[in-house]
Structure formats: structure tokens, C-alpha cells
Design a protein around this motif. Structure first.
Motif, PDB file in Angstrom:
ATOM      1  N   ARG A 746       0.818  -1.206   0.000  1.00  0.00           N
ATOM      2  CA  ARG A 746       0.000   0.000   0.000  1.00  0.00           C
ATOM      3  C   ARG A 746       0.860   1.268   0.000  1.00  0.00           C
ATOM      4  NH1 ARG A 746      -4.890  -0.355  -1.986  1.00  0.00           N
ATOM      5  NH2 ARG A 746      -5.853  -2.298  -1.338  1.00  0.00           N
ATOM      6  N   GLN A 747       1.957   1.223   0.726  1.00  0.00           N
ATOM      7  CA  GLN A 747       2.853   2.380   0.743  1.00  0.00           C
ATOM      8  C   GLN A 747       3.495   2.584  -0.621  1.00  0.00           C
ATOM      9  OE1 GLN A 747       5.067   0.939   4.279  1.00  0.00           O
ATOM     10  NE2 GLN A 747       4.770   3.004   5.125  1.00  0.00           N
ATOM     11  N   GLY A 748       3.892   1.480  -1.261  1.00  0.00           N
ATOM     12  CA  GLY A 748       4.495   1.586  -2.591  1.00  0.00           C
ATOM     13  C   GLY A 748       3.508   2.086  -3.630  1.00  0.00           C
ATOM     14  N   MET A 749       2.272   1.574  -3.573  1.00  0.00           N
ATOM     15  CA  MET A 749       1.243   2.017  -4.513  1.00  0.00           C
ATOM     16  C   MET A 749       0.961   3.507  -4.351  1.00  0.00           C
ATOM     17  SD  MET A 749      -1.289  -1.300  -4.114  1.00  0.00           S
ATOM     18  CE  MET A 749      -2.718  -0.487  -4.791  1.00  0.00           C
ATOM     19  N   ALA A 750       0.897   3.950  -3.098  1.00  0.00           N
ATOM     20  CA  ALA A 750       0.610   5.366  -2.836  1.00  0.00           C
ATOM     21  C   ALA A 750       1.698   6.260  -3.438  1.00  0.00           C
ATOM     22  CB  ALA A 750       0.489   5.610  -1.340  1.00  0.00           C
ATOM     23  N   ARG A 751       2.941   5.844  -3.332  1.00  0.00           N
ATOM     24  CA  ARG A 751       4.037   6.649  -3.873  1.00  0.00           C
ATOM     25  C   ARG A 751       4.041   6.644  -5.401  1.00  0.00           C
ATOM     26  NH1 ARG A 751       4.768   5.851   1.070  1.00  0.00           N
ATOM     27  NH2 ARG A 751       6.239   7.049   2.335  1.00  0.00           N
ATOM     28  N   TYR A 752       3.702   5.498  -5.983  1.00  0.00           N
ATOM     29  CA  TYR A 752       3.603   5.466  -7.447  1.00  0.00           C
ATOM     30  C   TYR A 752       2.558   6.470  -7.942  1.00  0.00           C
ATOM     31  CZ  TYR A 752       1.965   4.142 -12.043  1.00  0.00           C
ATOM     32  OH  TYR A 752       1.556   4.190 -13.356  1.00  0.00           O
ATOM     33  N   HIS A 753       1.395   6.462  -7.294  1.00  0.00           N
ATOM     34  CA  HIS A 753       0.324   7.359  -7.745  1.00  0.00           C
ATOM     35  C   HIS A 753       0.657   8.820  -7.444  1.00  0.00           C
ATOM     36  CE1 HIS A 753      -2.516   4.455  -9.290  1.00  0.00           C
ATOM     37  NE2 HIS A 753      -2.218   3.671  -8.262  1.00  0.00           N
ATOM     38  N   GLN A 754       1.406   9.060  -6.377  1.00  0.00           N
ATOM     39  CA  GLN A 754       1.844  10.424  -6.095  1.00  0.00           C
ATOM     40  C   GLN A 754       2.773  10.918  -7.215  1.00  0.00           C
ATOM     41  OE1 GLN A 754       0.582  11.898  -3.526  1.00  0.00           O
ATOM     42  NE2 GLN A 754       1.762  13.780  -3.230  1.00  0.00           N
ATOM     43  N   ALA A 755       3.678  10.044  -7.655  1.00  0.00           N
ATOM     44  CA  ALA A 755       4.586  10.401  -8.741  1.00  0.00           C
ATOM     45  C   ALA A 755       3.824  10.560 -10.053  1.00  0.00           C
ATOM     46  CB  ALA A 755       5.669   9.341  -8.890  1.00  0.00           C
ATOM     47  N   ARG A 756       2.843   9.726 -10.262  1.00  0.00           N
ATOM     48  CA  ARG A 756       2.115   9.766 -11.529  1.00  0.00           C
ATOM     49  C   ARG A 756       1.281  11.037 -11.664  1.00  0.00           C
ATOM     50  NH1 ARG A 756       0.985   7.101 -15.733  1.00  0.00           N
ATOM     51  NH2 ARG A 756      -0.992   7.472 -16.782  1.00  0.00           N
TER      52      ARG A 756
END
Length: 825
Positions: A746-756
Motif C-alpha cells: 500500500r505504501q508503494g502504490m501510494a508513492r507510485y500514484h503520487q509520482a504519476r
């Protein structure tokens, strides 16, 4: 695909009459909308945050089992906002937006079309004025769809696979929407024993070829996790009023059902006789097709192929006689009629409860029936709203006393809980509408044999004339099971019809089965034989998961074993589509034990060790599933209003669900689990994270040790772009028991979407670096015992790939910008 549709639109415009144009534009529009919806489903699955809880998306996707014309429109209304929030803000611009102030949106135009189509072509009268107006309107709507869906519709790769460009990314489309250079119209999506197939027609005015295509493991229709609900919601495609039924009806037992129109008609009459009969008894000798008829009727009912009964049940529960069962107290073995019958009525409670507490197993007999009746009455369900189907009841009661107990118990169920359909080889002592299933008429028996001959490629049967087939069927008493047995034998042995008939007629029932077992055994490969020899040693109830575990240990593909199983009479199989239950018949068990005696002690020990390993896996799955449901669901849905909210959410009635959640909170204002469920509902179903946040915060405040509430709060913070607050909440969830693999994911997904969201900001590379590290940690810490192990693993791998793609895109832009700067200087 845009070019394919443009060609078809141009072709439709050149058709000679308005009626032809109307018909073909209807098909074109149906195909375009299905393609746009399927691509949107794929994007949501592949590029947006996944959840561990039900949302509207799986419910909408499940309805593609029989897609209506309004389904893609309804789906896009849900999917487009999700994609715009997480992937591309410009996705399908024009769906909700007007092209000019006086126009309707495309969504509104399509809703008008669906309303007209339901009112006139489907259920009314279509006159020439309608055809004239709508042939022109459909052309404009189809053309507008191509404009709005232009970037979403997939493109073909050189290897004929499909992809779509979304923002600056490219994503593979796994659903086969183009076949032999033509778009398709999906008629239904089916699953049998976990194998998914798409049934469609090619989009063509000249020749619309019917197609059946296997869907791979990456298909959006293939569930990434075992279903956790014992009942599914089936939408009945009647016009008005819209109707859904909770049920666990297995799929058809055969694709070659022939005749029985008289019996089907009688069963339909009984469904309408609400006031006159509480019971229907379907009885007859073994092999005449009692269960086959029952499942054929109810599958037709769920598909809308039977005239709407006067009163459709809200809940239909199918229960077949069992000897073992998983309960709250672990694996139990039924010792008498009482245990099995009480289990059949407890199954009804899964309509209200995800997990049955021990109190439901501590009462028996009449008190249990009274308590269950009271539970349903509190939900406003009447007796006519509940239908219980009990299959093969003759196996439950053998002595005179047991038969009397069975009749007495069923009488109370029918009087207090709901209507009951019973299938049995005997004429049970019930005040029931009797439906005798006996031999087929001569013409139907011959037709069945002919169809089976084509199905099994039995040359001698296919070449025989109707008179010969009728004569052979008469010698087999026109019994469907014996007809099926003969045709399979002729197909396998390549013998003549007479030779096969002689083999069957000279044997008793048991001798015939042993003969067929030996014949099937000799035709199997060694690995398929090993699977059966292991299964006969498995203690737990055998389902598709157990069979899959055995196949994995033995080293044979699950689908290959299923093909071997289909050619035998070793087992009774109850197929629910995505899963199945399997019970090896007693005579076959003895047959396998005889085979085992010929093995060395070392080989027998090896097979028994595999069986023990499979038993342990099955026990582990049941424990994990039980704990998962108790932790995440049970405490949140104790009150009647909470249960009503859960059912309304399942049905997609969001306004009713919200109202019932709020009423439940008035009843239980300090129930942290209930607040957590409500917050999750607001986040994932209502798409209102700001409203969900204070509810989730209150849930954590009430129960700081509730890991589910902390995880929900973290997801809300991530949705609101607050990484720091989300990390803080998710760390609390980890401390309180949430698996590290899930938290890292969940932490990794959140960071991906923040970057996107801002790929070219100064922080995007750092977010992607953190995301990659967290996703790799998720994979390293994954535990196979966790309920969502496979789903989390697949999500972590998918997001790692997306991180790498986004990093490549950013680097490529940086290099281009650097080159441009050098040239300008």
C-alpha cells in the motif's frame, strides 16, 4: 479498433433501407460500448489502486455473464471517474461533458437510447417512424462514441495482440476484442470449474460468426482470489421491475439437455402456486436426471429464459447431501439426519452473516428453525422470499425412523422458513406437489443420443438412423444416464453401437460401473491416476482448491485432470462455475483402494503424504478465511441495520446502504468495526474520501488496536494525497497485526500514484525510488498463508512494472529536454 468501427459505420450508412441501418447500427453501437467498457475495466484493474474489499467494479464485471445494452453505460459511469482520478484527467472527455450548451452529454444520449431500446424494440412495438428517427440518431451516436472513445479503444500490435494508450503509458488489453480482423459483440462470459470462456459474435452484416474464446489467467473476468461470499447476487434480465436474486445455484450439469418440457412446465407452475404448495418433490429412479432437470430450470430462471414467476424469491439456497462440513468448530462428520438437515438451514444464514458464530451450532431442531425464521422476519423477508433446494435426500435417511425424522424436519422448515424443493429417489412423506421424473419419450431419447454422439464424436452413433437410435434407447429404458454411458463407451472404444449395447446390457449396475471404471483407468495417463489415488486419501471435503493442490504436487495441469475426470463416472461434481465441490462415489473409492493394494509400500506412503499435505493446506485455508472474515467483517455487521446496509451495498443500492449504515451507527455509536466498514463504504463505493476521513478517525479512536480501522484510515489519507499521515496510520496497522507485505504494498502504490499525478515534478523520481523499494519488500515478506497472498503478490509485480515504465518515461523526457537545451545553446 477505431478504424474497424469506422469501416462498419460507413458500411451501415450504405445499406438500402432504414430498417437495415437501424438493425446494424444497433449491433455496431453494442460492440463499441462493450469494447470501451472492457478497456476501462482493464485500465482500472491494471493501473489504479486495488482494494481488499468489494466495490461496484467486481459487481459490474460479474454482470457481463449476460451483458445487457445498458451495462456498458452503467459501467463507464463508474469507471471513468476512477480512471480520471488515478490515471489520466483527460480520459474520455465528452462522456460527462457537453459538446455545446444545448447538447446532451454522450452518457445522456446513450441512456436515452437504452430507455428507447428497452421500451420499443425489446418489449414493445417498433413502428416505421421510430426506425426512421433512430436509424439517423444511432449513426450520430456511434460516430460520437468513436470521437470520445478514440484514445481508449485498443490498437493492434503486429502479433495481433491489443494495447491501449492511456496518458503517456501503453497497456496490454488481454480481452480478445478482435477476432479475424473483426470486432466482436459479447453475448456472455461463462466459467466452468474455474475455466473462463467468452462467447461472442463477429461484427458483420454479411456473416456474424459465433465464437467461443478461452480467457487466460490475466483476464479481467478471472478472479484473483477465491470468492469469500457463499452467495452471489444474480441480476435477472427481465424488463421491469429489475430483479436480483441471492443464490448459490450450481451451473448446468450438461450442455446437451433435451426435452423435459412437460416437467419444466410443471416446475414453473409450482413456482407460481405460492399460496397452495410449500413443497415440491422431484422424484424418480437414479439416472433419469432429477438433479439435471432442477439445475436446468434454475439456470434458465437466472438467465431470464423462463417466464417471470408471479413471485421471485429473494434467496435461493441449493444444498446437496454431504458427509463432512467445515464449521466454526472445524471439520465435522455428519452422523445422522439431524446434523445434515440443520446444516442445510444454517446455510441460509450466510445471506446475513459472513461467519456463523458458535451459538448457531449450539441449538438444534425446532429452536434452530424458530431462531432462523426470526432472523429473516427482522429483515422483512417472508416465507415466499426464501427457497431451499435439497438434492439427493434419499442418501440422508435410510431407515424408516430417519425418513420420518426427515419429513418432520422439512415440514417445519416449509411452515416457518420458506418453500422447499426436494429431489429424491423415493416418494418422501411430505404434503408436496409431486413431479415424477421417469424415462424420456422415444423421440427425446433419440434426440439426446444423437446430440451426445456429436458431443463425444462417437462415429457409430452419428452414422445411425433415428429408428436405430430409438430402438437402442428403448433397450436402455430411455434412461439418460445409460444413454450417456453407452455413447461415451462407443466414442472411447471406437466399437459399434451393438457391441457397446451388449457390454452394457449384460452387466448389473455395479458391474457396469466397475467395467467403466477399468476402461477409464486404462485410458488415463499415470499422473491423472495418481491424482485420484491421492484424493481418495484426503480427509477434508474435496473442492477445486484441493484438486488444484493435488495436481500441483503430482505435476499435472489442473485443466488436464478435469478433462480426464469428465470422461469418468468416478465422482459426483457440483460445479459453481469459478469453483466446484467433488465427492468420489463409494464404489469408485473401493476401486481405487484395490488399485492401491498393487502399489509398493513406499509408493503408497508417498501418495498418503501428498494427501496429508493437501489436508493441511485445506485446513489452513479455512482457518485463514475464518479469521479474515471475523476480523474484517463480522463485528461490523451485528445489528439489523448493518446487515441491511451490507445487503444493499452488495446490490449496488448506495443510497439505501448509506441510510442503513447511519441508522446502524445510531444503534451502535461505539462499534469501531461498524464505523470502519462505513468509512470503507464511503471511500470505495460512494467515492467520498473527505466524508470517510472523520468516520475512520473515530473508529481508530474507539479501538486503537483495530488494524483494519488503521488500514482504512491510511487508504483515505493516500486517496487525499497525504503520504505522511497515511504512512503513520499504516504503521499502526502493521504494529496491530496487518501483514508487512500488505503494508509495504500500500505504501508503494501510494508513492507510485503520487509520482504519476505530477511525473515531472522534482520529487517524482524520489517517490518512484521509494515505491520500488517498498514493492520489493512486499514481495520479499509475502507469506503464502495470508488470505490475499496471490492477489498482493500480483499487485506488487504489476506496480513494479508500472514504476519502471514511468521512470523510463521521465528519463526519456529529461534526455530530450537536455538535448534541446544543448542545441539552443
Amino acid at each position: 479498433m477505431k478504424n474497424i468501427y469506422a469501416v462498419e459505420i460507413d458500411f451501415a450508412n450504405k445499406l438500402g433501407s432504414n430498417a437495415e441501418k437501424f438493425q446494424y447500427f444497433t449491433s455496431i453501437l453494442r460492440s463499441i460500448l462493450q469494447a470501451a467498457a472492457i478497456c476501462s475495466f482493464e485500465i482500472v484493474k491494471g493501473m489504479t489502486p486495488s482494494t481488499q474489499d468489494d466495490t461496484n467494479v467486481p459487481h459490474l464485471l460479474g454482470r457481463f455473464s449476460l451483458p445487457s445494452d445498458g451495462l456498458p453505460v452503467e459501467a463507464l459511469d463508474v469507471l471513468v471517474p476512477i480512471i480520471r482520478s488515478h490515471v489520466s484527467k483527460t480520459y474520455m472527455i465528452g462522456w460527462f461533458e457537453k459538446s455545446s450548451p444545448n447538447d446532451q452529454t454522450l452518457a445522456q444520449d446513450l441512456l436515452s437510447w437504452v430507455a428507447f431500446r428497452n421500451k420499443r424494440p425489446a418489449h414493445g412495438v417498433l413502428d416505421k417512424n421510430d426506425v426512421l428517427i433512430w436509424s439517423q440518431r444511432l449513426e450520430m451516436i456511434a460516430t460520437r462514441c468513436l470521437q470520445v472513445f478514440a484514445t481508449a479503444l485498443p490498437k493492434r500490435n503486429p502479433d495481433q495482440t491489443l494495447h491501449t494508450d492511456i496518458g503517456s503509458d501503453t497497456m496490454t488489453i488481454n480481452t480478445p476484442l478482435v477476432q479475424k480482423d473483426r470486432a466482436v459483440v459479447i453475448s456472455k462470459v461463462t466459467t466452468r470449474k474455474g475455466v473462463w470462456k467468452m462467447h461472442a459474435q463477429s461484427l458483420s452484416w454479411i456473416e456474424a460468426v459465433e465464437l467461443t474464446v478461452d480467457l487466460g489467467d490475466n483476464s479481467i473476468f478471472t478472479p484473483s482470489d477465491k470468492p469469500t461470499e457463499k452467495l452471489r447476487l444474480s441480476e435477472i434480465p427481465y424488463y421491469l421491475p429489475a430483479t436480483s436474486i441471492f443464490n448459490n445455484i450450481p451451473i448446468r450439469q450438461t450442455n446437451t439437455f433435451v426435452g423435459r418440457s412437460k416437467e419444466l412446465g410443471k416446475l414453473q407452475e409450482w413456482m407460481d402456486e405460492i399460496e397452495d404448495s410449500r413443497f415440491c418433490l422431484i422424484y424418480g429412479d437414479g439416472g433419469f436426471g432429477k438433479t439435471t432437470l432442477t439445475l436446468e430450470f434454475f439456470n434458465k430462471l437466472l438467465e431470464g429464459d423462463i417466464e417471470r414467476p408471479k413471485h421471485l424469491p429473494t434467496l435461493i439456497s441449493y444444498y446437496t447431501a454431504k458427509k463432512t462440513k467445515w464449521t466454526d468448530n472445524g471439520l465435522i462428520h455428519f452422523k445422522g439426519i439431524s446434523d445434515a438437515m440443520e446444516d442445510s438451514v444454517r446455510e441460509l444464514l450466510h445471506f446475513l452473516y459472513p461467519v456463523l458464530g458458535k451459538d448457531w451450532y449450539q441449538i438444534q431442531g425446532t429452536p434452530l428453525i424458530d431462531k432462523i425464521a426470526g432472523e429473516f422476519a427482522e429483515q422483512g423477508l417472508k416465507r415466499d422470499d426464501i427457497l431451499l433446494i435439497l438434492d439427493n435426500t434419499e442418501t440422508l435417511a435410510t431407515s424408516v425412523k430417519e425418513v420420518e425424522e426427515l419429513s418432520e424436519f422439512l415440514g417445519k422448515v416449509g411452515k416457518k422458513i420458506g418453500r422447499v424443493i426436494v429431489t429424491s429417489r423415493r416418494r418422501e412423506f411430505l404434503p408436496a406437489t409431486p413431479l415424477l421424473i421417469s424415462s424420456l419419450p422415444d423421440d427425446e431419447a433419440a434426440a439426446l443420443m444423437s446430440r451426445l454422439g456429436e458431443e463425444y464424436a462417437a462415429k457409430a452413433v452419428v452414422q445411425a438412423g433415428e429408428a436405430r437410435l430409438r430402438n437402442v434407447c428403448k433397450k436402455l429404458s430411455n434412461k439418460p444416464l445409460l444413454i450417456d454411458t453407452l455413447v461415451k463407451y462407443v466414442a472411447r472404444s471406437s466399437s459399434s453401437l451393438q457391441e457397446g449395447l451388449d457390454q452394457i446390457l449384460r452387466k448389473t449396475n455395479d458391474e457396469l460401473l466397475e467395467f467403466l471404471y477399468e476402461d477409464a483407468w486404462l485410458r488415463m495417463n499415470e499422473l491423472a491416476r495418481e491424482v485420484f489415488l491421492v484424493l481418495v486419501n484426503v480427509v477434508n471435503p474435496v473442492d477445486g482448491n484441493c484438486v488444484g493442490d493435488v495436481c500441483q504436487e503430482v505435476g499435472i495441469q489442473h485443466i488436464e485432470f478435469q478433462s480426464s475426470l469428465d470422461e469418468t463416472y468416478f465422482a459426483t461434481l457440483t460445479d459453481f462455475g469459478a469453483s466446484y465441490d467433488l465427492e468420489i462415489v463409494d464404489l469408485a473409492k473401493e476401486f481405487f483402494r484395490q488399485k492401491l493394494r498393487k502399489f509398493s509400500s513406499a509408493e503408497v506412503d508417498k501418495l498418503k503424504n501428498i494427501a496429508a499435505k493437501v489436508d493441511n493446506k485445506a485446513f489452513g485455508r479455512q482457518q485463514v478465511e475464518r479469521e479474515y472474515k471475523l476480523d474484517r467483517v463480522a463485528d461490523g455487521f451485528r445489528s439489523q441495520f448493518a446487515k441491511a446496509a451490507k445487503i444493499a451495498t452488495f446490490k449496488g443500492d448506495l443510497s439505501s446502504a448509506k441510510e442503513n449504515f447511519e441508522l446502524a451507527l445510531l444503534d451502535e455509536p461505539l462499534n469501531a468495526a461498524l464505523k470502519d466498514r462505513y468509512a470503507l463504504f464511503l471511500l470505495h463505493h460512494a467515492k467520498r474520501p473527505l466524508d470517510a476521513k472523520p468516520i475512520a478517525e473515530k473508529a481508530v479512536e474507539l479501538d486503537p488496536k483495530n488494524s483494519d480501522a488503521s488500514l482504512t484510515l491510511a487508504l483515505i489519507h493516500y486517496e487525499l494525497n497525504d503520504l505522511n499521515a497515511g504512512d503513520k496510520a499504516i504503521n499502526v496497522a502493521k504494529i496491530n497485526g496487518k501483514p508487512g507485505t500488505l503494508c509495504y504494498l500500500r505504501q508503494g502504490m501510494a508513492r507510485y500514484h503520487q509520482a504519476r499525478r505530477a511525473p515531472y515534478s522534482k520529487d517524482s523520481k524520489e517517490y518512484l525510488k521509494q515505491a520500488e523499494l517498498l514493492l520489493e519488500n512486499s514481495l520479499k515478506s509475502a507469506d503464502q498463508k495470508y488470505f490475499h497472498y496471490e492477489k498482493n503478490r500480483n499487485d506488487a509485480r504489476r506496480y513494479l512494472e508500472m514504476v519502471q515504465k514511468l521512470r523510463f518515461q521521465i528519463n526519456r523526457r529529461d534526455i530530450s529536454a537536455g538535448n534541446a537545451a544543448q542545441q539552443s545553446s
